[in-house]
Scaffold this motif. Structure first.
Motif, short mmCIF file in Angstrom:
data_model
loop_
_atom_site.label_atom_id
_atom_site.label_comp_id
_atom_site.label_asym_id
_atom_site.label_seq_id
_atom_site.Cartn_x
_atom_site.Cartn_y
_atom_site.Cartn_z
N LYS A 53 0.83 -1.21 0.00
CA LYS A 53 0.00 0.00 0.00
C LYS A 53 0.87 1.25 0.00
O LYS A 53 0.59 2.22 -0.72
CB LYS A 53 -0.92 -0.01 1.22
CG LYS A 53 -1.89 1.15 1.26
CD LYS A 53 -2.82 1.06 2.46
CE LYS A 53 -3.81 2.23 2.50
NZ LYS A 53 -4.70 2.15 3.68
N ARG A 54 1.94 1.24 0.81
CA ARG A 54 2.84 2.39 0.84
C ARG A 54 3.57 2.56 -0.49
O ARG A 54 3.76 3.66 -0.98
CB ARG A 54 3.84 2.24 1.98
CG ARG A 54 3.24 2.45 3.37
CD ARG A 54 4.29 2.33 4.46
NE ARG A 54 3.73 2.56 5.76
CZ ARG A 54 3.59 3.76 6.34
NH1 ARG A 54 3.98 4.83 5.67
NH2 ARG A 54 3.08 3.89 7.53
N SER A 57 1.22 3.95 -3.13
CA SER A 57 0.47 5.15 -2.76
C SER A 57 0.61 6.26 -3.81
O SER A 57 -0.26 7.11 -3.93
CB SER A 57 0.95 5.68 -1.40
OG SER A 57 2.32 6.06 -1.46
N SER A 58 1.72 6.23 -4.57
CA SER A 58 1.93 7.30 -5.55
C SER A 58 2.20 6.75 -6.95
O SER A 58 2.69 7.49 -7.80
CB SER A 58 3.10 8.19 -5.11
OG SER A 58 4.29 7.43 -4.97
N ILE A 144 -5.17 5.74 -8.26
CA ILE A 144 -4.42 6.14 -7.07
C ILE A 144 -5.35 6.97 -6.19
O ILE A 144 -5.94 7.95 -6.66
CB ILE A 144 -3.17 6.97 -7.45
CG1 ILE A 144 -2.21 6.11 -8.26
CG2 ILE A 144 -2.48 7.51 -6.20
CD1 ILE A 144 -1.01 6.86 -8.78
N GLU A 145 -5.49 6.57 -4.95
CA GLU A 145 -6.47 7.22 -4.06
C GLU A 145 -5.94 8.57 -3.57
O GLU A 145 -5.76 8.80 -2.37
CB GLU A 145 -6.78 6.30 -2.88
CG GLU A 145 -7.47 5.00 -3.29
CD GLU A 145 -7.74 4.09 -2.11
OE1 GLU A 145 -7.07 4.28 -1.05
OE2 GLU A 145 -8.59 3.20 -2.23
N LYS A 149 -5.64 11.13 0.27
CA LYS A 149 -4.37 11.61 0.80
C LYS A 149 -4.36 13.12 1.01
O LYS A 149 -3.34 13.69 1.40
CB LYS A 149 -3.23 11.24 -0.17
CG LYS A 149 -3.19 9.76 -0.56
CD LYS A 149 -2.91 8.88 0.64
CE LYS A 149 -2.80 7.42 0.22
NZ LYS A 149 -2.52 6.53 1.38
N LEU A 200 1.36 11.70 0.45
CA LEU A 200 1.33 10.34 -0.07
C LEU A 200 2.15 9.37 0.77
O LEU A 200 2.26 8.19 0.44
CB LEU A 200 1.84 10.32 -1.51
CG LEU A 200 0.96 11.03 -2.56
CD1 LEU A 200 1.66 11.06 -3.90
CD2 LEU A 200 -0.38 10.33 -2.68
#
Length: 404
Positions: A53-54, A57-58, A144-145, A149, A200
């Motif tokens: 997930k990390r 994230s971007s 990408i969420e 963020k 992010l």
């Protein structure tokens, strides 16, 4: 007695009760093994999910880019090579049609066109090199969420608006509502209003990425009507590389998956998963040998009783099933104890493994499916471990057993 119970069940439970110390010890041993397997599985799944997930994230699961340009010689050998124009961004040919094809693929969850390229952000005396990213928020947030963020303001990138990272805002001394001058190598420039700040969880991305509307980026980057890449989200993220290779073969474009982009990270995840599976295998193997050893001792100790049962009419099949049932009961009780111990271990982990602000390091959940698989596996291991002593018990000659 219980006349409605099968002979095998009555004999198996009696044998277990008579050797209750041995039975209890092996049940505890199986329970500890199951607890280790469930705890490790839940911990590893939570850790990997948090790392993935990390990492994502971007970045998208899969990014499609124009084919790479290569330097090519002229027909006249005396002439120099035609060099790649590094500063010129190229659009994906007929990207709208490609977008439609990608959206129809069952493996693809979301498609987002992106226009991105290098630029400079200027505010007062501060000047920072950035990556300008033009997006359609309604599509991009499915890949990408970014909307999740946002730490200040909102994800709003209409004409004349931009969303920047917290690190870049600190470097430029900017905040919500401030003006930001964006200029590119082509000489184009625009003054944008900061409408949101994002985090992010990646310092580099927070310090470089600037999100604007797709049309704004197309204009600034001299990509009018074009896009520099198409970002994809897929249903099976671990199948992203296979899909990338297929898309590249079908379209002739460059398709980079997150697995390829983060090759070392993915290799580490794979190695971690393999090592965990090896540990779980040996834990299960040790439990199996423990059950088998206890049941072998039980057969030796109860040879006379087994002989008497055979002389009274018990068949080989009944004795075989009796000891197999003992193994299954031990495995099942051990799995229940192990599931309880694993829950206690995980509760203790959630209490101790916290960040400085009191939030958990990462989410760990024990799925019912994992518990059921562990219970079924332990029961099966118990039955398989009982197979050898069960066959030995069934093969005893009643006369020899009673004399012994």
């Amino acid at each position: 007695m219980h006349p409605w119970l099968p002979f095998e069940w009555i004999a198996a439970t009696r044998f277990l009760r008579e050797g209750r110390t041995q039975s209890l010890l092996i049940i505890v041993g199986v329970g500890v093994g199951v607890a280790v397997i469930v705890f490790m599985s839940a911990l590893l799944s939570g850790l990997q999910a948090n790392l993935v997930k990390r990492t994502l994230s971007s970045q998208a699961h899969l990014v499609i880019l124009p084919p790479e340009e290569v330097a090519r010689p002229q027909r006249d050998p005396a002439q120099a090579l035609v060099q790649i124009q590094a500063q010129r961004l190229r659009s994906i040919d007929q990207w709208q049609a490609l977008r439609g094809r990608l959206e129809n693929m069952p493996e693809v969850a979301a498609v987002s066109p992106v226009a991105s390229g290098p630029a400079f952000a200027v505010r007062g005396d501060a000047n920072k090199s950035i990556t300008l990213i033009g997006i359609e928020p309604e599509h991009y947030t499915r890949v990408i969420e970014l909307d999740q963020k946002i730490v200040a303001g909102a994800l709003r990138v209409r004409a004349g608006e931009a969303v920047i990272g917290t690190e870049l805002a600190r470097d430029l001394g900017a905040t919500l509502g401030d003006k930001l001058r964006i200029s590119t190598a082509s000489g184009a420039g625009d003054t944008l209003t900061i409408t949101g700040l994002f985090d992010l969880g990646n310092k580099t991305a927070n310090g470089r990425n600037v999100y604007v509307g797709l049309r704004t980026a197309q204009s600034l980057l001299d990509l009018v009507g074009g896009v520099s890449s198409i970002d994809l989200a897929v249903h099976d993220m671990y199948g992203a590389e296979a899909l990338a290779q297929r898309i590249a073969a079908e379209t002739g474009l460059v398709a980079d998956s997150w697995i390829k982009t983060n090759a070392q990270f993915f290799t580490a995840l794979t190695s971690q998963r393999v090592s965990s599976n090896v540990i779980r295998f040996f834990v299960a193997l040790s439990a199996a040998f423990g059950i088998a050893s206890v049941l072998v001792v039980s057969v030796v100790q109860r040879a006379r009783e087994i002989g008497i049962l055979r002389a009274m009419g018990a068949t080989r099949g009944q004795l075989l099933r009796t000891f197999l049932l003992q193994g299954g009961i031990v495995g099942l009780l051990g799995s229940l104890l192990g599931s309880l111990l694993a829950s206690l271990f995980l509760a203790l982990w959630r209490t101790l493994a916290v960040n400085a602000d009191g939030t958990p390091m990462f989410v760990i959940e024990v799925s019912p499916g994992l518990v059921l698989i562990a219970a079924a596996g332990a029961t099966l291991v118990g039955v398989l471990a009982a197979l050898m002593p069960a066959r030995r018990a069934a093969s005893l000659d009643p006369v020899v057993a009673i004399r012994g």
